[in-house]
Design a protein around this motif. Sequence first.
Motif, mmCIF file in Angstrom:
data_model
loop_
_atom_site.group_PDB
_atom_site.id
_atom_site.type_symbol
_atom_site.label_atom_id
_atom_site.label_comp_id
_atom_site.label_asym_id
_atom_site.label_seq_id
_atom_site.Cartn_x
_atom_site.Cartn_y
_atom_site.Cartn_z
ATOM 1 N N ARG A 1 -6.570 0.504 -1.525
ATOM 2 C CA ARG A 1 -5.878 -0.787 -1.526
ATOM 3 C C ARG A 1 -6.502 -1.769 -0.515
ATOM 4 N N TYR B 1 0.176 4.180 -0.377
ATOM 5 C CA TYR B 1 -0.445 5.402 0.137
ATOM 6 C C TYR B 1 -0.829 5.280 1.610
ATOM 7 N N TYR B 2 -0.114 4.443 2.351
ATOM 8 C CA TYR B 2 -0.513 4.238 3.743
ATOM 9 C C TYR B 2 -0.347 5.540 4.533
ATOM 10 N N VAL B 3 -1.137 5.648 5.596
ATOM 11 C CA VAL B 3 -1.090 6.861 6.415
ATOM 12 C C VAL B 3 -0.620 6.492 7.817
ATOM 13 N N ASN C 1 0.857 -1.185 0.000
ATOM 14 C CA ASN C 1 0.000 0.000 0.000
ATOM 15 C C ASN C 1 0.897 1.239 0.000
ATOM 16 N N ARG D 1 -5.665 11.644 0.049
ATOM 17 C CA ARG D 1 -4.725 10.685 0.639
ATOM 18 C C ARG D 1 -5.475 9.537 1.299
#
Lengths: 207, 582
Positions: B22, A195-197, A193, B15
């Motif tokens: 995913r 775009y993980y936060v 992933n 974001r």
Amino acid sequence: MRPQVVTMTESVKFGIAGLSVPQGTHLCGFYWGIDERDEMVFAFLREGLRSGDKCLYATDAIDRPAIQTELNGGADVPSTRQQLDIVSSSDVYLGGGDFSVPEMLNYWDGWAATSRDDGFSSARAVGEMTWAVTEIIGAANLIRYETELNGFVPRYPLVLLCVYDLDKFRGDLLVDIMKTHPRVLMGCTVLENLYYVSHDELVNSRP
Amino acid sequence: MGTAEGTARDEAALREQLASFRPLLALSMVMTGRDEVEILRMATTAVPSLGGCRVEGVYLDDDWQVIGEVDRPVNADSLCGRLAALDASGGPLEVNGAEWAWAYPLANQADMAGHVVVSRDTKPAPHHQFLLSVLVQQAGVALANARLHTRERASLERERDTAARERATADELRAANLALERAVADLARSSAAVQRSLDIHNRLTAAACAGEGQAGIARTVHALTGLPVAIEDRHGNLAAWAGPGQPDPYPKPTTARREQVLQRALEAGGPVRDRGRLIALAQQGHEVLGVIALVDPNRTAGDAERVALEHGNTVLTLELAHLQALGEVELRLRRDLAEELLAGTDAESARDRARALGYDLARPHRVVVVTNGARGVEPEKFFHAVRRAVRATEVGSLLVTRWGRVAVLCDADQDWEQLWGSITAELGPRGSCRIGVGGPCTEPPDFPRSHEQAQLALKMQVETGCPDQITVFEDLGIYRLLSEVANIGSIETFIQRWLGALLCYDATKGAQLVETLSGYLECGGNYDLTAKGLSLHRSTLRYRLQRIRDVSGHDLNDPDTRFNLQLATRAWTTVHAMRHQP
């Protein structure tokens, strides 16, 4: 144990899906049922035993001697040292009575220190998380623990795998863990992933 | 300032949308292959992670479902009416205590499965609404998939009963595929993985529909994964291979190892690792029809390869079930034809049926009857052993079980020794059989006669004390002539004339003088051979021969008397055999 202030670029074989990871990697893994769990966990630990790592498996299984035999038998690595520890997951995670993120980080720090003192240059561990289904610790606490590990584990010559049974956990835990992790294991499949936060970003995004 | 804040908010939303996307695909992956309850549990429990929404209810198949903590909503009846008025894209609802509520369709346009009703105290951000719609759509696709698999399984079961329904199954597959395609079309823009899954399914279905068989399926899965693909039968024999590095000879696992692997795969209910391979079972219920394997020693296969393997396996299962059903039907039709020919049937009708089966009935035939000479072999196993031997020696392809024997319609004259050897080999180390070969038949009405002759040859083999062997009707000599005499009464008169007293003595005293006399004459009057053949002591034989002389009054040393007695004993054996034919 004082964390090693070194950059650990050494790549170690993870044992699953041809994956190699740097020392100091933490991964979450998800599985359906015992067979998929065994396939994932045993492959990971066998690779550790073959590589001479100190290994630990915190499991919910009652028949721990059978797992010990299975793993030692499968690895073909006779060892004079106690290379593989198989312990109860509730003892590890709830040893002090309640689940506490700082206490857990202390636990891993102490275990890594003991491994080093026993002469192991690297270590790997699996934590089975099914205990968290019956203990009321809150999903947020669990996510916090997992995200804290992301920052904590890279300071040790350690690879840590936390595994979750999809039969037991809710979909939001899977979503939140994937949101906050760059990479997770789904059975023996690696999912990335980009775009993980961070955990804070996740909490802030909540109403 | 207001613009900067707005931009930051938009970036944060984007974001989170990207970060969430995913996991939604991962959810879709874990929902694939699960049953309906598990799919809905995963989907509904994931809802809170998307903007803190909650599930009010799941309306599926015209009823509210209880899924974990989700129960029937408070205002269920009024919601039903509102849901009925919504189109396929869903819409807003009024839910008690919530400012915002929305019905998301479980997307399956061809057959609207239902809705998931989601609510929130305040209206969620647009990106959360988008993610919710994706989540429920993914659940809808997984649900459609689960139902497709259920239908496919049901179709496979039906295939077992009749090949005529194969066409309906193919139609069903295409219809279900179309439904799946429609359902997935909504996700195509947002889910490349699902699109790929559809592509895989379409390519494989195209290969199967094009009649490329197992080789076509193996080629397609190889093209999709880049990995060598093996398709094996249940026992590990290679049926098709695609890709480089085909082993020669192909390694075959031991039975125990094979069963162990199959058992593990059966219990797993999906692809499992077997050393350097990822394997999936083509199965109907618990019956394994075949195995498809990705050869992947370096464990490079990821989720895309696994999906390709699973789709390949679905199509392979259909293919194998179809082949099995066809095979069973063809076998049954061939048995029916053989039965009718042996029982006697109209020539034209028999020719028509043979032509429909692609069988050349115009060739000369002989009926061959085989009986099991070994104990402990079940009739079905015996039949299959004969069938395999008949196929291996290419003596014919029509065979049927009659009265515990196997009758084979063979193509004219063959190497009967080779057939006998092949059958006994198929039966194993203690295997044995007797074969009787009837006379030739050139027309359908000849078959019953040839069948009777084969049985008589077999019977004569037993009656004359021969070991298990082959007896051809034409080689029966005097027995054959006797069997073909139209007036059996004249033969019986002849038998009575020469053996009447001995037969009467045997009947009243329970003796075996006729059998002893027959054995003595067949051995040319040699005491040692006769004693051995009848398992008698020499003195017992000598005593019985004296009783024969006394009872019958015949001089066994007179050449004419000996000739007539031998003819009479052979006639007696022939009549006895003819009377005891089934």
